[in-house]
Design an enzyme around this catalytic site. Sequence first.
Site, PDB file in Angstrom:
ATOM      1  N   THR A 271       0.836  -1.206   0.000  1.00 41.49           N
ATOM      2  CA  THR A 271       0.000   0.000   0.000  1.00 41.49           C
ATOM      3  C   THR A 271       0.870   1.256   0.000  1.00 41.49           C
ATOM      4  OG1 THR A 271      -0.177  -0.020   2.426  1.00 41.49           O
ATOM      5  CG2 THR A 271      -1.875  -1.178   1.182  1.00 41.49           C
TER       6      THR A 271
ATOM      7  N   ASN B 102      -6.186   4.205   2.659  1.00 41.90           N
ATOM      8  CA  ASN B 102      -7.330   3.655   1.921  1.00 41.90           C
ATOM      9  C   ASN B 102      -6.945   3.021   0.588  1.00 41.90           C
ATOM     10  OD1 ASN B 102      -9.358   4.291   3.849  1.00 41.90           O
ATOM     11  ND2 ASN B 102      -9.359   6.413   3.137  1.00 41.90           N
TER      12      ASN B 102
ATOM     13  N   ASP C 102      -3.984  -2.597  13.563  1.00 44.48           N
ATOM     14  CA  ASP C 102      -5.449  -2.583  13.577  1.00 44.48           C
ATOM     15  C   ASP C 102      -6.017  -1.670  12.497  1.00 44.48           C
ATOM     16  OD1 ASP C 102      -5.480  -4.361  15.677  1.00 44.48           O
ATOM     17  OD2 ASP C 102      -5.597  -2.807  17.213  1.00 44.48           O
TER      18      ASP C 102
ATOM     19  N   ASP D 117     -12.249   1.979  16.716  1.00 37.73           N
ATOM     20  CA  ASP D 117     -11.133   1.095  16.354  1.00 37.73           C
ATOM     21  C   ASP D 117      -9.867   1.890  16.017  1.00 37.73           C
ATOM     22  OD1 ASP D 117     -12.961  -0.894  16.696  1.00 37.73           O
ATOM     23  OD2 ASP D 117     -13.019  -1.547  14.613  1.00 37.73           O
TER      24      ASP D 117
END
Length: 507
Positions: free
Chosen positions: A132, A136, A159, A463
Amino acid sequence: NQCCWILTSQNCFVPISEIIAVEEREFNKKQRNIGRWQKMAKLHAFTVYYVKRARNHRWRCSDVTFWCVDEHLCNQWTQALKESLEMQKSRPKQLLVYINPYGGKRQGKRIYEQKVAPLFNLASISTDVVITEHANHAKDNLFEVNIYKYDGVVCVGGDGMFSEVMHGLIGRMQKDSGIDQNNPKASLVQCNIRIGIIPAGSTDCICYSTVGISDPVTSALHIIVGDCQPLDVSSVHHNNTFLKYSVSLLGYGFYGDILKDNSEKKRWMGPMRYDYSGFKTFLSHHYYEGTIAYQPAKRTHGSPRDKESCRTGCYICKKSEKQLAEQTKEHGLKHEEGEEEWKVIKGKFLAINAVNMSCACPRSPKGLSPAAHLADGSADLILVRKCSRFDFLRYLVRHTNQDDQFDFPFVDVYRVKCFQFTSKLSEDNESNVMDIGKKRFGQFCRDHPACCCNIVNSTWNCDGETLDSSAIEVRVHCQLMKLFARGIEENCKDEAACSQSSIEQLL
């Protein structure tokens, strides 16, 4: 009969489901023991790689070699074992892997290449790897790729990386099924593509709470053997607009303030930034006034105050799975609206926490709610009312020891299937708490003597990511997704004995 089989180590016993791979080996003359082997003809061998349990839920790849003078018999055993492994239909053959090279200590790529990839190769798992490049990236990519050709998606990171992959997969499933995520009462389509977590972040709470340890090799082995652990997911909405999904913590007040203070500017501090922000937030001792409305999870077995924790093969989660299957068969995707009465609580709160799992981590082995279940279709709603700094400190300390953290007069805990929150400022403009979400809400904090402020804004920690709105509506979706995990296994007093079950029995 000239056949002679020998284990190169002590006798060990493992189920076929925990054999990783079988490989033929060429016998090296240097490996011959003196004495009996000198009397034998040419030897043939194969090696069985299998899961070996170590302490604290840690798994390791071990191996045992079988030698035989009969080539035909050796080939028979090798072929029989390989056919048995082929029959393990839950095992992945092709995986899509996302690696976050920036998370945690920036070791994600190295961890995958050195510790995980060799194990995947050993198990003959093919992978498509994506590094990545920005926030996103994985989520957006999951809306474009053909996800149905993969047996699972693996995320290497913390996480935050897991959350990104989860949002991409669940969102893709709803899009392909024509489900409007902005409808807070919509019945979401289950995501049957499993997610594997290779921990490489700062906290790795989700991995710790579902496996029992944050260890890349252990997680890789759970993926290889094809473990499957259903997981509840909460959807968070504001004003009929979808905000986020949550699988671990939704926290307002204390944990929201920690995240708000823990900005990107402090990332240079590493994990220490959480300690710094936590101490600073504790000293500020802000409390927030508002209203919670919730529906109890009456169909769910168990209570947040139970002494037993959710473990592998949890009977409560199994019952919920059966109920979900019966409900789906009877009603299809249509959500069965319950007739349960809404409970309303007003007050001044230091913390409002909703957890779908225990939220355990190395610093808090029991987590925020030790008896929370991974897949029972409910969340544990924990309300910490206004109290003294000393009492609040006592409550926080109990997260690190074995004492009952709910045994305080200022702490309430409820097992719920959905809840809504609005601040005092919003409540003053609303006549009915059941209309939460129909208007735009602000945030409100009572006057605080330490800072002499009139209005202080908290935020929701979802989260590990902030939510823009304080007024939210939350609904738990039972077993919406699946992980390559099996829950936390029970500890065994004799780790060596616990870890072994018979290759010989299988053969």
